[in-house]
Design an enzyme around this catalytic site. Structure first.
Site, PDB file in Angstrom:
ATOM      1  N   GLU A 224       0.845  -1.199   0.000  1.00  0.00           N
ATOM      2  CA  GLU A 224       0.000   0.000   0.000  1.00  0.00           C
ATOM      3  C   GLU A 224       0.879   1.249   0.000  1.00  0.00           C
ATOM      4  O   GLU A 224       1.874   1.323   0.733  1.00  0.00           O
ATOM      5  CB  GLU A 224      -0.870  -0.018   1.261  1.00  0.00           C
ATOM      6  CG  GLU A 224      -1.740   1.197   1.470  1.00  0.00           C
ATOM      7  CD  GLU A 224      -2.490   1.153   2.800  1.00  0.00           C
ATOM      8  OE1 GLU A 224      -3.485   1.871   2.933  1.00  0.00           O
ATOM      9  OE2 GLU A 224      -2.068   0.391   3.710  1.00  0.00           O
TER      10      GLU A 224
ATOM     11  N   LYS B 188      -9.335   2.939  -2.176  1.00  0.00           N
ATOM     12  CA  LYS B 188      -9.627   2.309  -0.884  1.00  0.00           C
ATOM     13  C   LYS B 188     -10.932   2.837  -0.300  1.00  0.00           C
ATOM     14  O   LYS B 188     -11.102   4.049  -0.122  1.00  0.00           O
ATOM     15  CB  LYS B 188      -8.459   2.575   0.069  1.00  0.00           C
ATOM     16  CG  LYS B 188      -8.547   1.865   1.399  1.00  0.00           C
ATOM     17  CD  LYS B 188      -7.279   2.122   2.194  1.00  0.00           C
ATOM     18  CE  LYS B 188      -7.272   1.399   3.525  1.00  0.00           C
ATOM     19  NZ  LYS B 188      -6.028   1.679   4.267  1.00  0.00           N
TER      20      LYS B 188
ATOM     21  N   CYS C 113      -5.411  -2.949   2.475  1.00  0.00           N
ATOM     22  CA  CYS C 113      -5.160  -2.906   3.916  1.00  0.00           C
ATOM     23  C   CYS C 113      -6.419  -3.002   4.775  1.00  0.00           C
ATOM     24  O   CYS C 113      -7.015  -4.071   4.874  1.00  0.00           O
ATOM     25  CB  CYS C 113      -4.337  -1.667   4.246  1.00  0.00           C
ATOM     26  SG  CYS C 113      -3.390  -1.850   5.782  1.00  0.00           S
TER      27      CYS C 113
END
Length: 199
Positions: free
Chosen positions: A42, A113, A146
């Protein structure tokens, strides 16, 4: 299908050094034992912990252009493979914690995200579209980043749309995070690969 996880210790705000480090690991691997897919962490192009919005603005790139895309899509083209990497994305006045999937033909998809963690909310907007499922030559992959692991609905939605492998660029900070992806795999009867930073 052969998968390579390229774990790095990204330098904060030093995109050139981070790309050089990644390609320094990927090039020899592609020559000696080539992978079909390379997964990077990430925000690996920028490093993770920002202090000011100006730092994000200084290293963010558009999803479809910029030095990171040029370098990694070029690698994918030369080695006939695919690469997933995390980067700070700029779209107009907004910034996203994003991941690109590139292949021999260039950019395939971008995922922004959905579930921002902690201080990320100070710098990034949450994603504005469902996490993608992409049909690659050896199967279907779903993208997540994540902290998305914390929400079982996201992994389930990817599995219900046919994903056989979850690809997760990460910068994990909680000790139980890696084990959680084992649970997501078991819940959905699919494989997962998490590439965390080191250092």
């Amino acid at each position: 299908m052969k998968l390579a996880l390229i774990q790095l210790a990204p330098r904060l705000l030093d995109r050139a050094a981070n790309l050089e480090a990644a390609l320094g690991w990927m090039q020899p691997a592609a020559g000696q034992s080539p992978a079909d897919l390379y997964l990077l962490p990430e925000l690996f192009t920028s490093g993770y912990t920002f202090v000011r919005q100006e730092e994000v603005a200084g290293c963010a790139e558009a999803a479809g252009s910029g030095p990171s895309l040029d370098a990694l899509a070029g690698f994918a083209r030369r080695h006939h493979c695919h690469v997933v990497y995390g980067f700070p994305e700029r779209d107009g006045s907004k910034f996203y914690n994003s991941a690109n999937l590139v292949g021999p033909g260039g950019l395939i998809t971008t995922y922004r995200k959905l579930h921002l963690f902690g201080r990320e909310k100070l710098f990034f907007s949450p994603g504005d579209a469902a996490a993608p499922v992409v049909d690659l030559p050896w199967g279907k992959v779903g993208l997540m980043i994540c902290f998305d692991w914390y929400f079982p609905e996201l992994a389930r939605s990817l599995a219900l749309r046919g994903a056989e492998l979850l690809l997760q660029p990460a910068n994990l900070v909680l000790p139980h995070c890696p084990q959680a992806m084992i649970t997501r795999s078991l819940e959905n009867r699919i494989f997962s690969a998490t590439c965390d930073r080191v250092g």
